[in-house]
Design a protein around this motif. Structure first.
Motif, PDB file in Angstrom:
ATOM      1  N   ALA A  28       0.830  -1.206   0.000  1.00  0.00           N
ATOM      2  CA  ALA A  28       0.000   0.000   0.000  1.00  0.00           C
ATOM      3  C   ALA A  28       0.862   1.252   0.000  1.00  0.00           C
ATOM      4  O   ALA A  28       0.588   2.222  -0.721  1.00  0.00           O
ATOM      5  CB  ALA A  28      -0.936  -0.006   1.211  1.00  0.00           C
ATOM      6  N   SER A  31       2.418   1.815  -3.338  1.00  0.00           N
ATOM      7  CA  SER A  31       1.456   2.183  -4.383  1.00  0.00           C
ATOM      8  C   SER A  31       1.249   3.689  -4.461  1.00  0.00           C
ATOM      9  O   SER A  31       0.740   4.201  -5.455  1.00  0.00           O
ATOM     10  CB  SER A  31       0.108   1.506  -4.118  1.00  0.00           C
ATOM     11  OG  SER A  31      -0.583   2.140  -3.041  1.00  0.00           O
ATOM     12  N   GLY A  32       1.606   4.380  -3.384  1.00  0.00           N
ATOM     13  CA  GLY A  32       1.377   5.823  -3.319  1.00  0.00           C
ATOM     14  C   GLY A  32       0.033   6.209  -2.757  1.00  0.00           C
ATOM     15  O   GLY A  32      -0.224   7.384  -2.485  1.00  0.00           O
ATOM     16  N   TRP A  33      -0.848   5.233  -2.537  1.00  0.00           N
ATOM     17  CA  TRP A  33      -2.171   5.500  -1.955  1.00  0.00           C
ATOM     18  C   TRP A  33      -2.048   5.418  -0.427  1.00  0.00           C
ATOM     19  O   TRP A  33      -2.292   4.379   0.172  1.00  0.00           O
ATOM     20  CB  TRP A  33      -3.192   4.491  -2.452  1.00  0.00           C
ATOM     21  CG  TRP A  33      -3.544   4.618  -3.903  1.00  0.00           C
ATOM     22  CD1 TRP A  33      -2.977   3.947  -4.950  1.00  0.00           C
ATOM     23  CD2 TRP A  33      -4.537   5.465  -4.467  1.00  0.00           C
ATOM     24  NE1 TRP A  33      -3.554   4.320  -6.137  1.00  0.00           N
ATOM     25  CE2 TRP A  33      -4.517   5.262  -5.871  1.00  0.00           C
ATOM     26  CE3 TRP A  33      -5.439   6.393  -3.931  1.00  0.00           C
ATOM     27  CZ2 TRP A  33      -5.369   5.939  -6.736  1.00  0.00           C
ATOM     28  CZ3 TRP A  33      -6.288   7.063  -4.798  1.00  0.00           C
ATOM     29  CH2 TRP A  33      -6.246   6.836  -6.173  1.00  0.00           C
ATOM     30  N   ILE A  34      -1.667   6.512   0.178  1.00  0.00           N
ATOM     31  CA  ILE A  34      -1.438   6.520   1.621  1.00  0.00           C
ATOM     32  C   ILE A  34      -2.712   6.877   2.381  1.00  0.00           C
ATOM     33  O   ILE A  34      -3.109   6.208   3.322  1.00  0.00           O
ATOM     34  CB  ILE A  34      -0.312   7.510   1.983  1.00  0.00           C
ATOM     35  CG1 ILE A  34       0.951   7.179   1.178  1.00  0.00           C
ATOM     36  CG2 ILE A  34      -0.038   7.483   3.482  1.00  0.00           C
ATOM     37  CD1 ILE A  34       1.495   5.786   1.422  1.00  0.00           C
ATOM     38  N   LEU A  37      -8.196   7.513   1.069  1.00  0.00           N
ATOM     39  CA  LEU A  37      -8.820   6.329   0.492  1.00  0.00           C
ATOM     40  C   LEU A  37      -7.871   5.699  -0.527  1.00  0.00           C
ATOM     41  O   LEU A  37      -6.696   6.032  -0.579  1.00  0.00           O
ATOM     42  CB  LEU A  37     -10.163   6.702  -0.140  1.00  0.00           C
ATOM     43  CG  LEU A  37     -11.205   7.260   0.830  1.00  0.00           C
ATOM     44  CD1 LEU A  37     -12.414   7.805   0.085  1.00  0.00           C
ATOM     45  CD2 LEU A  37     -11.640   6.173   1.816  1.00  0.00           C
ATOM     46  N   GLY A  38      -8.384   4.751  -1.317  1.00  0.00           N
ATOM     47  CA  GLY A  38      -7.542   4.128  -2.316  1.00  0.00           C
ATOM     48  C   GLY A  38      -8.078   2.772  -2.730  1.00  0.00           C
ATOM     49  O   GLY A  38      -9.113   2.311  -2.224  1.00  0.00           O
ATOM     50  N   PRO A  39      -7.382   2.082  -3.637  1.00  0.00           N
ATOM     51  CA  PRO A  39      -7.880   0.819  -4.184  1.00  0.00           C
ATOM     52  C   PRO A  39      -8.021  -0.293  -3.157  1.00  0.00           C
ATOM     53  O   PRO A  39      -8.866  -1.174  -3.325  1.00  0.00           O
ATOM     54  CB  PRO A  39      -6.843   0.468  -5.259  1.00  0.00           C
ATOM     55  CG  PRO A  39      -5.627   1.269  -4.931  1.00  0.00           C
ATOM     56  CD  PRO A  39      -6.119   2.513  -4.292  1.00  0.00           C
ATOM     57  N   ASP A  42     -11.374   0.040  -1.549  1.00  0.00           N
ATOM     58  CA  ASP A  42     -12.418  -0.467  -2.446  1.00  0.00           C
ATOM     59  C   ASP A  42     -12.470  -1.991  -2.413  1.00  0.00           C
ATOM     60  O   ASP A  42     -13.553  -2.598  -2.338  1.00  0.00           O
ATOM     61  CB  ASP A  42     -12.167   0.009  -3.879  1.00  0.00           C
ATOM     62  CG  ASP A  42     -12.226   1.522  -4.019  1.00  0.00           C
ATOM     63  OD1 ASP A  42     -12.834   2.178  -3.160  1.00  0.00           O
ATOM     64  OD2 ASP A  42     -11.647   2.038  -5.001  1.00  0.00           O
ATOM     65  N   SER A 242      -8.499   4.509   6.173  1.00  0.00           N
ATOM     66  CA  SER A 242      -7.410   4.810   5.251  1.00  0.00           C
ATOM     67  C   SER A 242      -7.022   3.582   4.432  1.00  0.00           C
ATOM     68  O   SER A 242      -7.280   2.433   4.821  1.00  0.00           O
ATOM     69  CB  SER A 242      -6.186   5.313   6.019  1.00  0.00           C
ATOM     70  OG  SER A 242      -5.464   4.226   6.571  1.00  0.00           O
ATOM     71  N   ASN A 243      -6.351   3.827   3.307  1.00  0.00           N
ATOM     72  CA  ASN A 243      -5.889   2.757   2.442  1.00  0.00           C
ATOM     73  C   ASN A 243      -4.878   1.856   3.160  1.00  0.00           C
ATOM     74  O   ASN A 243      -4.858   0.637   2.947  1.00  0.00           O
ATOM     75  CB  ASN A 243      -5.263   3.350   1.177  1.00  0.00           C
ATOM     76  CG  ASN A 243      -5.216   2.354   0.036  1.00  0.00           C
ATOM     77  OD1 ASN A 243      -6.239   1.829  -0.380  1.00  0.00           O
ATOM     78  ND2 ASN A 243      -4.018   2.085  -0.465  1.00  0.00           N
TER      79      ASN A 243
END
Length: 381
Positions: A28, A31-34, A37-39, A42, A242-243
């Protein structure tokens, strides 16, 4: 003279995390999605909805947040009441107060600790005759035993009252073949550090109502309107997961069945040790095949053993083992003094006689052996 060794304290339900959780968090981060939210959020929502048999899941900062948002959307607010079991953790009742509604407490079935259907029927009838607006009923799946939804849902439907299932303690359990979190207009899960699976802190709102899910997403992100600037037409909340925490949740979900199996094995160990011991019984043992065994508790009958639940807690503490009484009934809590309650005394008796024992899936065989040694010595006296 040498001092005796200091024992590490055996905890009730410590987090069960390892290499897979670390791997997912690193992924995670990379991925840069700190945040916020983020994938992985989902994906976590999709997998939890599927696991619980729901159409929609909204990942949130806590199970309390899930209860709060669900109750708001079902109309809880000033001038209404929400019926809550008195035998529960404070978060269930606190979420009611957050909406401006008033909690009304109803006692439990002493065998299961869950909301008493017959007493709920009586309470709703009395409240209805008084003209009180009941916004919702919030059954709680105590210690991982699903409430009796087969009885509760028809009662609530007859009075036109929606149900929000507090499934904070029951992920992985089943009720009449249906997964925990699937009954009611909405349900709340908790991923706190001591739960069956954890995201450190976190929770989930589950529902089949697309509109309710959309409103929960909107309100949980500060009720921001779809505008280029920050536009707000109503009060919102900072409630989203959070992601990074969702990454932990995905790893935990992969291991959920394994962790459930470990908790089941711990319960079976305690049950075998206490089988036939007069005055001691494993709480909720009857019909527990579909429970998740989040926490295993023992009920001590002082009239048979001349020992008390408090004595057992003291014996555990002396051996550096964490234990605690069952939940103190909400109507006995100072913060809810004077609240309306429909009581039989069942919750008070369970509070006086029940002790929860270490049950976490991360506990070692040696740690469970220490708990069993205390139990053997205590029941032999």
């Amino acid at each position: 003279m040498s001092m005796p060794p200091v024992l590490d304290r055996v905890l009730l339900s410590p987090p069960d995390v390892g290499a897979r959780e670390e791997e997912m968090v690193v992924a995670a981060v990379r991925s840069g999605w700190i945040a916020p939210l983020g994938p992985m959020v989902d994906e976590f929502e999709a997998r939890m909805a599927a696991r619980c048999g729901r159409g929609h899941a909204v990942a949130l900062s806590s199970g309390t947040a899930a209860l709060h948002l669900a109750l708001l959307e079902l109309g809880a607010g000033p001038g209404s009441v929400v019926v809550v079991p008195t035998l529960t953790f404070a978060a269930t009742a606190n979420a009611v107060v957050y909406t401006g509604a008033t909690p009304v407490f109803v006692d439990c079935d002493e065998r299961t600790g869950n909301l008493d259907p017959g007493l709920l029927d009586h309470a709703l009838e009395v409240l209805g005759k008084e003209g009180t607006r009941v916004a919702a009923v919030v059954p709680v799946d105590l210690l991982g035993r699903c409430a009796d939804y087969a009885a509760l849902l028809p009662i609530c439907a007859r009075f036109g009252v929606p149900v929000v299932a507090d499934a904070a303690e029951s992920l992985g359990a089943r009720s009449a073949g249906a997964p925990a979190g699937s009954p009611g207009a909405a349900a709340a899960l908790s991923f706190n550090g001591n739960k069956i699976m954890t995201t450190s802190g976190g929770g989930m709102l589950l529902t089949d109502d697309a509109g309710l899910a959309a409103r929960a997403r909107y309100l949980s992100t500060q009720a921001r309107q779809p505008a280029a600037h920050y536009e707000h037409t109503e009060i919102g909340y900072n409630y989203r997961l959070s992601n990074l925490l969702a990454a932990v949740g995905l790893a935990q979900l992969e291991r959920l069945d394994e962790m459930l199996g470990r908790r089941r094995a711990i319960r079976e160990t305690y049950a075998a040790l206490l089988a036939g011991v007069a005055g001691f019984e494993v709480f909720q043992r009857d019909g527990d095949a579909d429970d998740n065994c989040w926490l295993t508790a023992v009920v001590v009958d002082p009239e048979v053993t001349e020992r008390t639940a408090a004595d057992l807690v003291s014996a555990m503490d002396a051996a550096a083992v964490e234990s605690r009484p069952l939940w103190k009934p909400m109507h006995l809590q100072p913060v809810f003094a004077g609240s309306r309650v429909f009581a039989t005394g069942a919750a008070e008796r369970l509070f006086q006689r029940g002790v929860t024992l270490p049950s976490g899936s991360a506990l070692s065989a040696g740690q469970i052996g220490r708990v069993c040694a205390v139990l053997e010595e205590f029941t032999a006296d």
